[in-house]
Design an enzyme around this catalytic site. Structure first.
Site, PDB file in Angstrom:
ATOM      1  N   ASP A  45       0.927  -1.253   0.054  1.00  0.00           N
ATOM      2  CA  ASP A  45       0.016   0.108  -0.205  1.00  0.00           C
ATOM      3  C   ASP A  45       1.139   1.422  -0.039  1.00  0.00           C
ATOM      4  O   ASP A  45       0.785   2.161  -0.897  1.00  0.00           O
ATOM      5  CB  ASP A  45      -0.931   0.085   1.344  1.00  0.00           C
ATOM      6  CG  ASP A  45      -1.840  -1.039   1.322  1.00  0.00           C
ATOM      7  OD1 ASP A  45      -2.960  -0.913   1.059  1.00  0.00           O
ATOM      8  OD2 ASP A  45      -1.295  -2.218   1.700  1.00  0.00           O
ATOM      9  N   THR A 142      -7.098  -4.346   0.241  1.00  0.00           N
ATOM     10  CA  THR A 142      -6.005  -5.131   1.054  1.00  0.00           C
ATOM     11  C   THR A 142      -6.060  -6.405   1.807  1.00  0.00           C
ATOM     12  O   THR A 142      -5.188  -7.187   1.878  1.00  0.00           O
ATOM     13  CB  THR A 142      -5.520  -3.971   2.071  1.00  0.00           C
ATOM     14  OG1 THR A 142      -5.370  -2.940   1.438  1.00  0.00           O
ATOM     15  CG2 THR A 142      -4.091  -4.395   2.605  1.00  0.00           C
TER      16      THR A 142
END
Ligand code: PPS
Ligand code: MG
Ligand code: MG
Ligand code: MG
Length: 373
Positions: A45, A142
């Site tokens: 990320d 995620t």
């Protein structure tokens, strides 16, 4: 558009490496962190946010490029974030050194920790009704990413409140949905099972669209863009199925993110008969755009405010591929009011065409008051 596609291709490579490492049996569980809302965040990320920010600034020679993105540098800058920051630095430099493979420039020297923190911090625009800004979800889904499943890298450009282009990198979503089985076996066995069609198999794809063209495109995810001819892109189109009996709907995997009970009721009332497909991330939007499924529905709990980076890229791709996407009141999603989709009426409904869309919007109205939402 060309820069955005190249940048997303490069970012997907970083993600694949981090995900592969994360799934190795010896991988440290410390590589997945929890944010304040207890959602996960990883090296990928932060790494993707840093390289997209760095590459866009470099390509457009603009230090002050405006980017709205999900992550910030707080954890990495904190005193106990040093080891994590080191992993991000390594992942980013490992990826940027290969930038020329994607027709992009590498930095002259390896980036240092402070360059990377700065690149992440630069993505702190807050959007709004005027001007031009990029919107980035470095890793969408995620949770899917850390589970070895679907996730997406989503980059869009907004001009005066309208999404003008969207790019969706889907590293685990092959060009053909039949290849998904192969992909799942790959992960289960982590072995060298031979690809279904040697040479032509790609683990992932990148989809993109420009507002107003009436076309959306898909190309394979590559590791050497020099080998990729833009003619390898093919046009994608939504499904032509409009009979609910043959239609499939998709929705988030986690019941914390949408009401599965409410959508099951809607599905029943409009005559959908197939089991819903539960998929992580904006891969759901990719699936609609290329005709793998017909419907997407999401009804978050009351009080949850949807963020623009979770939808911008997917919305324009669905629309240009011929689909319809609105809130549950039938109104367009409003990207002009900051980082949230302010004023969103109840939920989000995307369909391959207006007939199915109309039926579902009607069904929401008919059942909303008796629901517990
Ligand atoms: N409570 C709640 N309700 C609704 N939505 C939420 C909520 N919390 C988070 N999010 C956002 O959902 C993004 C992930 O969506 P998914 O479709 O992948 O969800 S799921 O994991 O399949 O259930 C996820 O995006 P990423 O953080 O980029 O993964 C979030 O922005
Ligand atoms: Mg997201
Ligand atoms: Mg994200
Ligand atoms: Mg997140």
């Amino acid at each position: 558009m060309e820069v955005a596609v190249r940048v997303v291709q490069a970012a997907c490579t970083l993600c694949q490496r981090v995900q592969d490492a994360l799934l190795l049996p010896a991988s440290a569980s410390g590589s997945v962190h929890s944010k304040l809302d207890r959602s996960p965040v990883t090296v990928a990320d932060w790494g993707v946010q840093a390289i997209v920010s760095w590459l866009l600034s470099d390509c457009f020679q603009d230090e002050n490029i405006s980017i709205v993105a999900e992550e910030d540098d707080e954890t990495l800058s904190s005193s106990d974030g040093a080891a994590l920051l080191e992993s991000v630095v390594a992942a980013v430099n490992g990826c940027l050194i290969e930038a020329p493979k994607y027709g992009l420039r590498s930095p002259e020297k390896e980036l240092k920790a402070h360059d990377i923190l700065q690149a992440i911090r630069r993505c702190s625009s807050i959007g709004g009704p005027k001007g031009r800004f990029w919107v980035l979800d470095p890793v969408d889904g995620t949770l899917g990413f850390v589970r070895g499943d679907q996730y997406a890298v989503a980059l869009a450009l907004i001009e005066d409140g309208e999404v003008v282009l969207g790019v969706l990198g889907c590293p685990n979503y092959p060009m053909k949905k039949e290849w998904l089985n192969y992909h799942q076996r790959y992960y289960r066995l982590m072995s060298k099972v031979s690809p279904p069609t040697p040479g032509s198999w790609h683990r992932g794809c990148v989809m993109y669209a420009h507002r107003g063209c009436g076309q959306a495109w898909m190309q394979p995810l590559v590791h050497d863009f020099g080998k990729l001819d833009w003619r390898n892109s093919r046009e994608v189109r939504v499904s032509t199925v409009s009979d609910p009996l043959s239609a499939t709907f998709c929705e988030p995997v986690e019941k914390a993110n949408t009401s599965h009970t409410f959508t099951a009721g809607l599905a029943h009332s409009v005559g959908l008969r197939k089991q819903p497909l539960r998929v992580y991330s904006m891969v759901k939007y990719a699936a609609i755009a290329r005709g793998d499924v017909e419907i997407f529905m999401k009804f978050a709990r009351a009080g949850y405010k949807e963020k623009i980076w979770d939808h911008a890229a997917g919305v324009v791709i669905i629309q240009e591929a011929g689909g319809v996407i609105t809130d549950a009141g039938g109104r367009p999603l409003d990207f002009s009011r900051g980082v949230f989709l302010e004023g969103l009426d109840r939920g989000i409904i995307a369909c391959s065409g207006p007939l199915l869309h109309h039926r579902i919007v009607g069904a929401v109205d008919a059942s909303w008051n008796s629901s517990t939402l």
